[in-house]
Design a protein around this motif. Structure first.
Motif, PDB file in Angstrom:
ATOM      1  N   PHE A  40       0.841  -1.186   0.000  1.00 48.87           N
ATOM      2  CA  PHE A  40       0.000   0.000   0.000  1.00 48.87           C
ATOM      3  C   PHE A  40       0.885   1.248   0.000  1.00 48.87           C
ATOM      4  O   PHE A  40       1.778   1.373   0.827  1.00 48.87           O
ATOM      5  CB  PHE A  40      -0.889   0.028   1.250  1.00 48.87           C
ATOM      6  N   SER A  41       0.608   2.159  -0.934  1.00 49.79           N
ATOM      7  CA  SER A  41       1.319   3.434  -0.995  1.00 49.79           C
ATOM      8  C   SER A  41       0.321   4.481  -1.456  1.00 49.79           C
ATOM      9  O   SER A  41       0.007   4.560  -2.651  1.00 49.79           O
ATOM     10  CB  SER A  41       2.509   3.337  -1.961  1.00 49.79           C
ATOM     11  N   GLY A  42      -0.213   5.232  -0.508  1.00 46.93           N
ATOM     12  CA  GLY A  42      -1.279   6.171  -0.838  1.00 46.93           C
ATOM     13  C   GLY A  42      -2.469   5.412  -1.376  1.00 46.93           C
ATOM     14  O   GLY A  42      -2.953   4.478  -0.750  1.00 46.93           O
ATOM     15  N   THR A  43      -2.916   5.766  -2.582  1.00 43.24           N
ATOM     16  CA  THR A  43      -4.048   5.060  -3.192  1.00 43.24           C
ATOM     17  C   THR A  43      -3.584   3.926  -4.101  1.00 43.24           C
ATOM     18  O   THR A  43      -4.405   3.184  -4.632  1.00 43.24           O
ATOM     19  CB  THR A  43      -4.915   6.037  -4.019  1.00 43.24           C
ATOM     20  N   LYS A  44      -2.271   3.779  -4.291  1.00 38.53           N
ATOM     21  CA  LYS A  44      -1.724   2.741  -5.162  1.00 38.53           C
ATOM     22  C   LYS A  44      -1.609   1.416  -4.414  1.00 38.53           C
ATOM     23  O   LYS A  44      -1.206   1.373  -3.256  1.00 38.53           O
ATOM     24  CB  LYS A  44      -0.351   3.167  -5.679  1.00 38.53           C
ATOM     25  N   ARG A  45      -1.954   0.326  -5.107  1.00 41.11           N
ATOM     26  CA  ARG A  45      -1.830  -1.027  -4.568  1.00 41.11           C
ATOM     27  C   ARG A  45      -0.985  -1.837  -5.538  1.00 41.11           C
ATOM     28  O   ARG A  45      -1.323  -1.952  -6.719  1.00 41.11           O
ATOM     29  CB  ARG A  45      -3.197  -1.704  -4.414  1.00 41.11           C
ATOM     30  N   THR A  46       0.118  -2.407  -5.051  1.00 39.75           N
ATOM     31  CA  THR A  46       0.993  -3.214  -5.885  1.00 39.75           C
ATOM     32  C   THR A  46       0.946  -4.646  -5.402  1.00 39.75           C
ATOM     33  O   THR A  46       1.187  -4.919  -4.216  1.00 39.75           O
ATOM     34  CB  THR A  46       2.448  -2.692  -5.815  1.00 39.75           C
ATOM     35  N   VAL A  47       0.640  -5.582  -6.297  1.00 35.54           N
ATOM     36  CA  VAL A  47       0.529  -7.001  -5.958  1.00 35.54           C
ATOM     37  C   VAL A  47       1.780  -7.713  -6.460  1.00 35.54           C
ATOM     38  O   VAL A  47       2.152  -7.588  -7.626  1.00 35.54           O
ATOM     39  CB  VAL A  47      -0.733  -7.626  -6.580  1.00 35.54           C
ATOM     40  N   THR A  48       2.417  -8.478  -5.568  1.00 33.08           N
ATOM     41  CA  THR A  48       3.598  -9.265  -5.913  1.00 33.08           C
ATOM     42  C   THR A  48       3.290 -10.727  -5.649  1.00 33.08           C
ATOM     43  O   THR A  48       2.817 -11.080  -4.569  1.00 33.08           O
ATOM     44  CB  THR A  48       4.812  -8.834  -5.050  1.00 33.08           C
ATOM     45  N   ASP A  49       3.541 -11.565  -6.643  1.00 32.12           N
ATOM     46  CA  ASP A  49       3.345 -13.007  -6.502  1.00 32.12           C
ATOM     47  C   ASP A  49       4.516 -13.634  -5.765  1.00 32.12           C
ATOM     48  O   ASP A  49       5.660 -13.208  -5.925  1.00 32.12           O
ATOM     49  CB  ASP A  49       3.226 -13.671  -7.876  1.00 32.12           C
ATOM     50  N   GLY A  50       4.222 -14.662  -4.957  1.00 33.72           N
ATOM     51  CA  GLY A  50       5.270 -15.418  -4.287  1.00 33.72           C
ATOM     52  C   GLY A  50       5.980 -16.304  -5.277  1.00 33.72           C
ATOM     53  O   GLY A  50       5.546 -16.436  -6.421  1.00 33.72           O
ATOM     54  N   PRO A  51       7.082 -16.940  -4.911  1.00 36.68           N
ATOM     55  CA  PRO A  51       7.645 -16.997  -3.555  1.00 36.68           C
ATOM     56  C   PRO A  51       8.400 -15.728  -3.205  1.00 36.68           C
ATOM     57  O   PRO A  51       8.768 -14.953  -4.070  1.00 36.68           O
ATOM     58  CB  PRO A  51       8.595 -18.192  -3.628  1.00 36.68           C
ATOM     59  N   PHE A  52       8.628 -15.559  -1.926  1.00 36.33           N
ATOM     60  CA  PHE A  52       9.283 -14.372  -1.407  1.00 36.33           C
ATOM     61  C   PHE A  52      10.661 -14.750  -0.878  1.00 36.33           C
ATOM     62  O   PHE A  52      10.879 -14.878   0.314  1.00 36.33           O
ATOM     63  CB  PHE A  52       8.425 -13.723  -0.319  1.00 36.33           C
ATOM     64  N   ALA A  53      11.596 -14.940  -1.804  1.00 38.67           N
ATOM     65  CA  ALA A  53      12.933 -15.430  -1.465  1.00 38.67           C
ATOM     66  C   ALA A  53      13.700 -14.457  -0.587  1.00 38.67           C
ATOM     67  O   ALA A  53      14.540 -14.866   0.211  1.00 38.67           O
ATOM     68  CB  ALA A  53      13.720 -15.715  -2.735  1.00 38.67           C
ATOM     69  N   GLU A  54      13.408 -13.166  -0.700  1.00 36.75           N
ATOM     70  CA  GLU A  54      14.156 -12.179   0.084  1.00 36.75           C
ATOM     71  C   GLU A  54      13.784 -12.184   1.560  1.00 36.75           C
ATOM     72  O   GLU A  54      14.430 -11.562   2.374  1.00 36.75           O
ATOM     73  CB  GLU A  54      13.968 -10.774  -0.505  1.00 36.75           C
ATOM     74  N   THR A  55      12.738 -12.884   1.909  1.00 34.18           N
ATOM     75  CA  THR A  55      12.296 -12.923   3.299  1.00 34.18           C
ATOM     76  C   THR A  55      13.065 -13.992   4.065  1.00 34.18           C
ATOM     77  O   THR A  55      13.140 -15.134   3.661  1.00 34.18           O
ATOM     78  CB  THR A  55      10.789 -13.217   3.374  1.00 34.18           C
ATOM     79  N   LYS A  56      13.616 -13.606   5.195  1.00 31.66           N
ATOM     80  CA  LYS A  56      14.365 -14.545   6.028  1.00 31.66           C
ATOM     81  C   LYS A  56      13.440 -15.365   6.916  1.00 31.66           C
ATOM     82  O   LYS A  56      13.741 -16.489   7.250  1.00 31.66           O
ATOM     83  CB  LYS A  56      15.366 -13.793   6.902  1.00 31.66           C
ATOM     84  N   GLU A  57      12.328 -14.766   7.321  1.00 28.96           N
ATOM     85  CA  GLU A  57      11.429 -15.426   8.266  1.00 28.96           C
ATOM     86  C   GLU A  57      10.007 -15.381   7.731  1.00 28.96           C
ATOM     87  O   GLU A  57       9.487 -14.317   7.440  1.00 28.96           O
ATOM     88  CB  GLU A  57      11.501 -14.727   9.629  1.00 28.96           C
ATOM     89  N   LEU A  58       9.407 -16.536   7.598  1.00 29.21           N
ATOM     90  CA  LEU A  58       8.026 -16.625   7.139  1.00 29.21           C
ATOM     91  C   LEU A  58       7.199 -17.386   8.156  1.00 29.21           C
ATOM     92  O   LEU A  58       7.690 -18.306   8.802  1.00 29.21           O
ATOM     93  CB  LEU A  58       7.949 -17.365   5.799  1.00 29.21           C
ATOM     94  N   ILE A  59       5.945 -17.034   8.278  1.00 26.56           N
ATOM     95  CA  ILE A  59       5.037 -17.745   9.163  1.00 26.56           C
ATOM     96  C   ILE A  59       4.625 -19.048   8.496  1.00 26.56           C
ATOM     97  O   ILE A  59       4.226 -19.070   7.339  1.00 26.56           O
ATOM     98  CB  ILE A  59       3.794 -16.886   9.470  1.00 26.56           C
ATOM     99  N   ALA A  60       4.752 -20.151   9.232  1.00 28.43           N
ATOM    100  CA  ALA A  60       4.380 -21.462   8.696  1.00 28.43           C
ATOM    101  C   ALA A  60       3.023 -21.917   9.223  1.00 28.43           C
ATOM    102  O   ALA A  60       2.426 -22.836   8.686  1.00 28.43           O
ATOM    103  CB  ALA A  60       5.441 -22.493   9.054  1.00 28.43           C
ATOM    104  N   GLY A  61       2.560 -21.280  10.266  1.00 27.50           N
ATOM    105  CA  GLY A  61       1.279 -21.634  10.856  1.00 27.50           C
ATOM    106  C   GLY A  61       1.059 -20.814  12.107  1.00 27.50           C
ATOM    107  O   GLY A  61       1.860 -19.950  12.455  1.00 27.50           O
ATOM    108  N   PHE A  62      -0.045 -21.087  12.766  1.00 29.94           N
ATOM    109  CA  PHE A  62      -0.331 -20.348  13.988  1.00 29.94           C
ATOM    110  C   PHE A  62      -1.207 -21.180  14.910  1.00 29.94           C
ATOM    111  O   PHE A  62      -1.874 -22.120  14.491  1.00 29.94           O
ATOM    112  CB  PHE A  62      -1.048 -19.020  13.684  1.00 29.94           C
TER     113      PHE A  62
END
Length: 113
Positions: free
Chosen positions: A31-53
């Motif tokens: 989210f940036s102001g009124t702009k919405r940018t959608v990015t498809d996974g996978p998210f390799a740059e992320t070091k920590e991802l939630i696997a469940g809760f």
């Protein structure tokens, strides 16, 4: 893990618990102001991802820690514990109008079950 979840359920602690699929099946919305940018996974740059809760109802953070210490994890697994907000956490900002709105939303959610 199934045995541990059964123990939590029998103790009345576990309210919900789900695994989430790999980030390759996910999307992120920025989210940036009124702009919405959608990015498809996978998210390799992320070091920590939630696997469940888990969603637990406990009397204190200490009780949550004691329950988590019993979980069948090893190999350097690290679990974060965070409390949910309670009504009283909002103080005077949680006006009667907001309380009524919250009650309506909860009622609508319950009706969908």
């Amino acid at each position: 893990m199934g045995k541990y979840n059964e123990e939590l359920a029998k103790a009345g602690i576990m309210l919900a618990g789900e695994g989430v699929q790999a980030s390759s099946k996910g999307k992120r919305v920025k989210f940036s102001g009124t702009k919405r940018t959608v990015t498809d996974g996978p998210f390799a740059e992320t070091k920590e991802l939630i696997a469940g809760f888990w969603l637990w109802k406990v009397k204190s953070m200490d009780e949550a820690v004691e329950w988590l210490k019993k979980a069948p994890f090893d190999g350097g697994t690290e679990i974060e514990i965070r409390p949910l907000f309670e009504t009283e956490d909002f103080g005077e900002e949680f006006t009667p109008d907001l309380r009524n709105q919250e009650a309506r939303v909860r009622k609508q959610i319950a009706a969908k079950k």
